[in-house]
Design an enzyme around this catalytic site. Structure first.
Site, mmCIF file in Angstrom:
data_model
loop_
_atom_site.group_PDB
_atom_site.id
_atom_site.type_symbol
_atom_site.label_atom_id
_atom_site.label_comp_id
_atom_site.label_asym_id
_atom_site.label_seq_id
_atom_site.Cartn_x
_atom_site.Cartn_y
_atom_site.Cartn_z
ATOM 1 N N GLU A 49 -16.430 6.574 3.703
ATOM 2 C CA GLU A 49 -15.836 5.928 5.085
ATOM 3 C C GLU A 49 -15.600 6.924 6.022
ATOM 4 O O GLU A 49 -16.448 8.158 5.761
ATOM 5 C CB GLU A 49 -14.492 5.231 4.624
ATOM 6 N N LYS B 55 -2.638 6.530 1.416
ATOM 7 C CA LYS B 55 -2.341 6.938 2.711
ATOM 8 C C LYS B 55 -1.421 7.964 2.828
ATOM 9 O O LYS B 55 -0.367 8.050 3.089
ATOM 10 C CB LYS B 55 -2.031 5.798 3.783
ATOM 11 N N ARG C 25 0.884 -1.275 0.025
ATOM 12 C CA ARG C 25 0.049 -0.075 0.098
ATOM 13 C C ARG C 25 0.801 1.176 0.092
ATOM 14 O O ARG C 25 0.581 2.226 -0.647
ATOM 15 C CB ARG C 25 -0.802 -0.125 1.090
HETATM 16 C C1 LIG Z 1 -5.271 3.800 7.645
HETATM 17 C C2 LIG Z 1 -6.954 4.173 7.192
HETATM 18 C C3 LIG Z 1 -7.748 3.068 7.344
HETATM 19 C C4 LIG Z 1 -7.578 1.696 7.987
HETATM 20 O O1 LIG Z 1 -6.678 0.844 7.392
HETATM 21 P P1 LIG Z 1 -6.167 -0.219 8.051
HETATM 22 O O2 LIG Z 1 -5.060 -0.880 7.040
HETATM 23 O O3 LIG Z 1 -7.093 -1.287 8.468
HETATM 24 O O4 LIG Z 1 -5.497 0.078 9.418
HETATM 25 C C5 LIG Z 1 -9.065 3.535 6.881
HETATM 26 N N1 LIG Z 1 -9.132 4.563 6.396
HETATM 27 C C6 LIG Z 1 -8.066 5.454 6.197
HETATM 28 C C7 LIG Z 1 -8.849 6.912 5.572
HETATM 29 C C8 LIG Z 1 -6.978 5.633 6.561
HETATM 30 O O5 LIG Z 1 -6.117 6.137 6.536
#
Ligand SMILES: *Cc1c(COP(=O)(O)O)cnc(C)c1O
Length: 341
Positions: free
Chosen positions: A220, A184, A82
């Protein structure tokens, strides 16, 4: 190795400096060998790319102690890949995936004294990140980068028991179509701060963001993906190119299908159908699943049948199964648990 004596149950979620951090520098088109260092501070030029134009991406994961005493992490290869996707989208060099995992392993090993004991509910949070470090004033990608990994111990997420949360439909947008919602990057968080402070001021725990193009579909929250349970016990999660692909959510969907024999769907989820779901949860590394009891849309309340006292039965099963896999009580799918020592 002597464990640090910390009040594991009560350390909360704030930065606690640990002994070592990993650093690798990118210069003249290549990454150096990288090393563990002691200094937690970074000295950089006042005009560093990250400071001017926010060229930075990160990951978040945990190391913890299993029942049989091993220190492990959960699916770090997915964090590595990722971060590759995140870096490419911000025109940053890729940090090789196997080196990412190795850097995480080295950093956790060097800070093993801070990995909380089994049963404490606390974990060692791992933060890999990368940023443009050379001076950049005309808008363009930096030429030099730094990749780092630090760790900080964090307390149990559900201290004093699980409590379903109340979230509100946000008037702000998290991610634009064809934007950066799926990576991210710190920039996604910078612009979510006003929205979350506003939600908290109005008495809500989190924001539900809708798709910014039509404002009809669930996306989300600021840092966790949605998972819904239908009244006939199917697991539904929103599909969208502007959602960050949560590793926890992907793992829970697998667990639902392959361990619990449930039907799973990743598809458009219209806000209009949220009122018909039986259970709702937020998925992310921090909490695994945090149950949602209520969604408020400008005064109109949607109360899930699971209520405000405990997790709904299916979300509870998902939570127990995934945490059981992580802690080593339930056999993990091949490659999910990376043993560090
Ligand atoms: C990090 C993150 C998540 C959760 O991801 P995980 O890999 O399960 O920790 C969900 N939404 C956003 C916007 C994120 O930055």
């Amino acid at each position: 190795m002597e464990k640090k004596i910390l009040d594991w149950e009560n350390i909360g979620f704030s930065y606690i400096q640990t002994d070592k951090r990993y650093v690798s520098n990118y210069k003249d088109g290549k990454w150096d060998d990288g090393a563990l260092i002691d200094d937690p501070n970074i000295v950089m030029n006042e005009c560093a790319g990250v400071l001017q134009y926010a060229q930075t991406v990160f990951e978040g994961m945990k190391a913890y102690t299993t029942e049989d005493g091993h220190i492990v992490t959960f699916r770090p290869d997915l964090n590595a890949s990722r971060m590759v996707d995140s870096a490419k989208r911000l025109e940053m060099p890729v940090f090789p995936e196997e080196r990412f995992v190795d850097a995480v392993v080295q950093t956790v090993k060097a800070n093993a004294a801070y990995v909380p004991p089994y049963g404490s509910g606390a974990t060692l949070y791992i933060r890999p990140y990368m940023f443009g470090i050379n001076p950049v004033i005309g808008v363009k990608p930096a030429d030099e980068y730094q990749f780092r990994v630090f760790t900080t111990p964090v307390g149990p997420y559900f201290k004093g028991g699980v409590k379903p949360i109340t979230i509100c439909v946000s008037d702000f947008d998290r991610a634009a179509p064809h934007g950066t919602g799926h990576i991210k990057a710190g920039l996604n968080y910078a612009m979510s701060l006003h929205a979350i402070v506003t939600a908290h001021a109005n008495g809500f725990d989190e924001n539900m963001y809708l798709d910014s193009a039509t404002r009809t579909k669930v996306e989300e929250t600021g840092g966790a993906n949605f998972l819904f349970v239908t009244k006939d016990n199917k697991i539904v999660t929103p599909h969208s190119s502007t959602i960050l692909p949560s590793i926890t959510r992907r793992s829970l969907m697998y667990v639902a299908e392959h361990y619990l024999g449930l039907e799973v769907e990743e598809r458009d989820v219209y806000f209009d159908e949220v009122k018909d779901f039986a259970e709702c949860g937020l998925c992310g590394t921090a909490a695994v699943i945090s149950p949602v009891g209520k969604v408020v849309d400008h005064g109109k309340e949607i109360c899930f049948p699971s209520g405000m006292e405990k997790m709904g039965p299916t979300i509870q099963k998902l939570y127990d199964t995934l945490t059981g896999i992580q802690m080593g009580h339930i056999e993990a799918p091949e490659g999910w648990i990376k043993v560090i020592e």
